[in-house]
Write a protein that holds these residues in place. Sequence first.
Motif, PDB file in Angstrom:
ATOM      1  N   VAL A  82     -10.230  -5.400   4.029  1.00  0.00           N
ATOM      2  CA  VAL A  82      -9.812  -3.995   3.876  1.00  0.00           C
ATOM      3  C   VAL A  82      -8.637  -3.694   4.801  1.00  0.00           C
ATOM      4  O   VAL A  82      -7.626  -3.116   4.376  1.00  0.00           O
ATOM      5  CB  VAL A  82     -11.003  -3.055   4.201  1.00  0.00           C
ATOM      6  N   LEU A  83      -8.740  -4.144   6.047  1.00  0.00           N
ATOM      7  CA  LEU A  83      -7.670  -3.878   7.011  1.00  0.00           C
ATOM      8  C   LEU A  83      -6.396  -4.632   6.641  1.00  0.00           C
ATOM      9  O   LEU A  83      -5.293  -4.119   6.820  1.00  0.00           O
ATOM     10  CB  LEU A  83      -8.118  -4.254   8.429  1.00  0.00           C
ATOM     11  N   ASN A  84      -6.562  -5.828   6.086  1.00  0.00           N
ATOM     12  CA  ASN A  84      -5.398  -6.611   5.653  1.00  0.00           C
ATOM     13  C   ASN A  84      -4.682  -5.910   4.508  1.00  0.00           C
ATOM     14  O   ASN A  84      -3.443  -5.885   4.452  1.00  0.00           O
ATOM     15  CB  ASN A  84      -5.849  -8.018   5.231  1.00  0.00           C
ATOM     16  N   GLN A  85      -5.466  -5.344   3.596  1.00  0.00           N
ATOM     17  CA  GLN A  85      -4.860  -4.632   2.457  1.00  0.00           C
ATOM     18  C   GLN A  85      -4.163  -3.344   2.897  1.00  0.00           C
ATOM     19  O   GLN A  85      -3.269  -2.863   2.213  1.00  0.00           O
ATOM     20  CB  GLN A  85      -5.936  -4.293   1.416  1.00  0.00           C
ATOM     21  N   MET A  86      -4.592  -2.794   4.002  1.00  0.00           N
ATOM     22  CA  MET A  86      -3.963  -1.557   4.491  1.00  0.00           C
ATOM     23  C   MET A  86      -2.534  -1.792   4.965  1.00  0.00           C
ATOM     24  O   MET A  86      -1.700  -0.908   4.917  1.00  0.00           O
ATOM     25  CB  MET A  86      -4.765  -0.975   5.666  1.00  0.00           C
ATOM     26  N   GLY A  87      -2.246  -3.009   5.424  1.00  0.00           N
ATOM     27  CA  GLY A  87      -0.935  -3.295   6.013  1.00  0.00           C
ATOM     28  C   GLY A  87      -1.061  -3.286   7.525  1.00  0.00           C
ATOM     29  O   GLY A  87      -2.018  -2.734   8.072  1.00  0.00           O
ATOM     30  N   THR A  88      -0.082  -3.882   8.190  1.00  0.00           N
ATOM     31  CA  THR A  88      -0.149  -3.904   9.656  1.00  0.00           C
ATOM     32  C   THR A  88       0.086  -2.492  10.187  1.00  0.00           C
ATOM     33  O   THR A  88       0.744  -1.679   9.516  1.00  0.00           O
ATOM     34  CB  THR A  88       0.917  -4.840  10.242  1.00  0.00           C
ATOM     35  N   PRO A  89      -0.447  -2.178  11.362  1.00  0.00           N
ATOM     36  CA  PRO A  89      -0.228  -0.841  11.921  1.00  0.00           C
ATOM     37  C   PRO A  89       1.258  -0.466  12.010  1.00  0.00           C
ATOM     38  O   PRO A  89       1.633   0.680  11.769  1.00  0.00           O
ATOM     39  CB  PRO A  89      -0.860  -0.940  13.312  1.00  0.00           C
ATOM     40  N   ILE A  90       2.089  -1.475  12.300  1.00  0.00           N
ATOM     41  CA  ILE A  90       3.539  -1.219  12.402  1.00  0.00           C
ATOM     42  C   ILE A  90       4.104  -0.828  11.038  1.00  0.00           C
ATOM     43  O   ILE A  90       4.873   0.131  10.918  1.00  0.00           O
ATOM     44  CB  ILE A  90       4.277  -2.476  12.940  1.00  0.00           C
ATOM     45  N   GLU A  91       3.712  -1.571   9.993  1.00  0.00           N
ATOM     46  CA  GLU A  91       4.195  -1.277   8.626  1.00  0.00           C
ATOM     47  C   GLU A  91       3.807   0.144   8.211  1.00  0.00           C
ATOM     48  O   GLU A  91       4.623   0.894   7.670  1.00  0.00           O
ATOM     49  CB  GLU A  91       3.563  -2.248   7.629  1.00  0.00           C
TER      50      GLU A  91
END
Lengths: 114, 152
Positions: free
Chosen positions: B46-55
Motif C-alpha cells: 500500500v505504501l509503495n503504491q502511494m509513492g515516496t513521501p518526496i514524490e
Amino acid sequence: MPEKSLARELKRGTLEMILLKLLSPRPMYGYELITTLEVQGGESFSLKEGTLYPVLYRLEDAGFVDTQWEIHDRSVPRKYYHLTKAGTIELQRLINEWQSFYGAVNRLLEMEIS
Amino acid sequence: MNSVDIYIQEVMGNIHAPLLERQRFEIDLRSHLEEAQAASEDLPLVLNQMGTPIEVAAEFMAQVRLEYAGFTHRHGDYAAYCWFACYWRNHTKQPCTPKPNRAWLYYQCFYHPWRVWLRSGSNRSHAGLFPDTGRSLWPNSWQEYVKAARTG
C-alpha cells in the motif's frame, strides 16, 4: 530525452479531464477513483496514489468538483467528489480541446512530406 | 507510531503550505491509506503504491500558488508619500524630514493587507502569508516602519 516522457506528459496533461469524466456519472471517493483509473486505463494511467489528491484539490479549488464526507456501513469515512455544473462545462471544453488536438496531431502524422 | 504515521509525517515534513491545506491533505492521505489497507491489508505494498513521501509532497507543492506580497506596490506608495511630504514641508517652509506617521503605519499594517486579501479572491489562504508557517508578512514591514518612525 527519457523514453517514457511523452506518455508521462500526456498523462499529466489529460489527467484532469479523465478525472472529471470519471466523476460525471456519479460521485466517487479517492481510492475508488484510483482503482477505476488502474482498471480502465491500465498501465497508461497508473499513477502513484498519493499524487492524486493535489490534482483533485486543483479541481476543487477551481470549483469543478465539490466534496462531501460520508460514512456508510464501514467505519472508514469517505470523502466523495462530485462534479459541479462548472465542472460539466469544463469537461466538455476539455473534451473539445482534446479532440481538436488529437485530430491535428493525426493529420500531421498522416501528412505526406514531399 | 506505526508505519502509516511515519509515512504521513515524512510527507507532511516536506510540505510547506498553510495549516488548513496541510490538515486537509493529511486527513485525505490517512483516509486513503486506511481504505487501501482495508482492501489489501499488505501495508508495504500500500505504501509503495502511494509513492515516496518526496514524490507525494512534490506533487502537492507543485500546485501551491504563492501570492505576490505587493512589495513593489507598497514601496511605490512609500516613495509617493515621501515626495508628497517633502513637497508639502517645502511648501510650508518646514524642514524636509519625511518619516512614517501614524496614518502611514495604519495603511501599511491594516489597510493594505486587507486590500491584498480582498484582491486574492478564492486563494485567500495564501494572501500575504508565508506558506510554510502561515505567519503574516506584515509584521516585518511594520517593525521596519516603527523603527524608522522611532529613529526619525
